[in-house]
Design a protein around this motif. Structure first.
Motif, mmCIF file in Angstrom:
data_model
loop_
_atom_site.group_PDB
_atom_site.id
_atom_site.type_symbol
_atom_site.label_atom_id
_atom_site.label_comp_id
_atom_site.label_asym_id
_atom_site.label_seq_id
_atom_site.Cartn_x
_atom_site.Cartn_y
_atom_site.Cartn_z
ATOM 1 N N VAL A 82 38.843 -0.790 62.665
ATOM 2 C CA VAL A 82 39.842 -1.826 62.456
ATOM 3 C C VAL A 82 39.978 -2.671 63.705
ATOM 4 O O VAL A 82 40.106 -2.159 64.810
ATOM 5 N N LEU A 83 39.973 -3.975 63.530
ATOM 6 C CA LEU A 83 40.157 -4.899 64.630
ATOM 7 C C LEU A 83 41.542 -5.507 64.538
ATOM 8 O O LEU A 83 42.088 -5.662 63.452
ATOM 9 N N PHE A 131 34.043 -1.001 53.946
ATOM 10 C CA PHE A 131 33.842 -2.434 54.150
ATOM 11 C C PHE A 131 34.508 -3.239 53.040
ATOM 12 O O PHE A 131 34.913 -4.384 53.252
ATOM 13 N N ASP A 132 34.657 -2.640 51.853
ATOM 14 C CA ASP A 132 35.330 -3.346 50.764
ATOM 15 C C ASP A 132 36.782 -3.645 51.127
ATOM 16 O O ASP A 132 37.282 -4.753 50.894
ATOM 17 N N MET A 133 37.464 -2.674 51.744
ATOM 18 C CA MET A 133 38.852 -2.888 52.133
ATOM 19 C C MET A 133 38.962 -3.859 53.303
ATOM 20 O O MET A 133 39.927 -4.626 53.399
ATOM 21 N N ASN A 155 41.077 2.391 56.172
ATOM 22 C CA ASN A 155 41.483 1.654 54.975
ATOM 23 C C ASN A 155 42.988 1.406 54.967
ATOM 24 O O ASN A 155 43.455 0.320 54.608
ATOM 25 N N ALA A 156 43.749 2.422 55.361
ATOM 26 C CA ALA A 156 45.203 2.257 55.420
ATOM 27 C C ALA A 156 45.578 1.203 56.454
ATOM 28 O O ALA A 156 46.474 0.376 56.236
ATOM 29 N N SER A 157 44.872 1.206 57.574
ATOM 30 C CA SER A 157 45.178 0.263 58.643
ATOM 31 C C SER A 157 44.819 -1.170 58.267
ATOM 32 O O SER A 157 45.515 -2.109 58.650
#
Length: 279
Positions: A3-4, A45-47, A124-126
């Protein structure tokens, strides 16, 4: 995928993406579309693509406006421009030409592992967190209480996903493309000169680099707070692998080209809306 921070989205310049496509397309046959869909899901990558929509609210501020200035048209246009299905399809179109079997197999193997799936779950949550000053402060507080070994692992992870150091150039390219599209569409009061805009953006590069690095570290501290340090070190090593580095160079290029393209589309659509009216 890691996550960026949502300082401003990173985007590789379009000419570089075209060059990368040309290089990768000649390396090995690309994967079929069904396997690519599975790849998007298993890597998260989808999220990451879906979360691009969360950055849409930052766009009007670049021309001195706010989402509310576009009334009821804003959510409609935002949802149409940043449609998740359309962005995923766009990613598949590019990956179908560029992601070779070695890259797909290497990344999928890691992210399908127990560690990989634990990482994808927190990432994904982030991706879908709203971001903002409160989250930045929470991440900074975690960093302040963190030992050097864990902090070093997070820094190594962030360095690995931007090994070529293109982040600042990429952000500036997104700003440039959005502002030029906004100017061409009449969204700005005055016409923007391309050369002048390039110069202005370049002047703030070093300050932006420092801000982005700090924000990325705070974001990582918050995202991976429940992941043990030993697993973070293993993740950093996995991200530093030469094949994984190629995967992330490509995935970053794809994600941020889509982001820049969507911001350009957003500028053109917003220019059609009479502001301060409920449409």
């Amino acid at each position: 995928m890691p996550v960026l921070p949502r300082v401003l989205p990173r985007v590789l310049p379009l000419p570089l993406l075209v060059l990368l496509i040309g290089l990768w397309a000649g390396i090995a046959p690309a994967a079929d579309r069904d396997r690519l869909r599975a790849f998007l899901e298993i890597t998260g990558f989808d999220m990451a693509l879906d979360s691009i929509a969360l950055s849409a609210a930052d766009a009007p501020a670049m021309v001195g406006l706010a989402p509310g200035d576009f009334g009821l048209a804003w959510p409609r246009i935002r949802d149409e421009v940043f449609d998740p299905a359309a962005m995923r399809a766009q990613a598949l179109d590019i990956l179908a030409q560029t992601l070779d079997e070695e890259m797909l197999g290497h990344a999928a193997s890691f992210y399908a592992s127990g560690l990989g799936q634990r990482l994808v779950a927190v990432e994904n949550a982030s991706h879908m967190r709203p971001g903002g000053a409160d989250e930045q402060a929470e991440g900074e507080a975690l960093l302040a209480a963190m030992d050097a070994r864990r902090r070093g692992a997070l820094a190594a992870m962030n360095d690995a996903i931007d090994v070529s150091g293109q982040s600042v150039i990429a952000v500036q390219e997104l700003q440039f493309r959005f502002l030029m599209a906004a100017s061409a569409a009449g969204l700005t009061e005055d016409e923007i000169d391309a050369a002048t805009l390039r110069q202005v953006l370049a002047q703030g590069a070093e300050e932006m680099r420092a801000q982005m690095r700090a924000a990325a570290l705070a974001s990582a501290a918050l995202t991976y707070r429940d992941i043990p340090t030993a697993e973070l070190r293993a993740y950093a090593e996995a991200l530093a692998h030469p094949v994984m580095a190629r995967v992330y160079e490509l995935m970053n290029a794809v994600q941020y080209e889509i982001m820049a393209d969507r911001f350009e589309r957003l500028a053109r659509r917003l220019a059609e809306v009479p502001r301060a009216q409920d449409l």
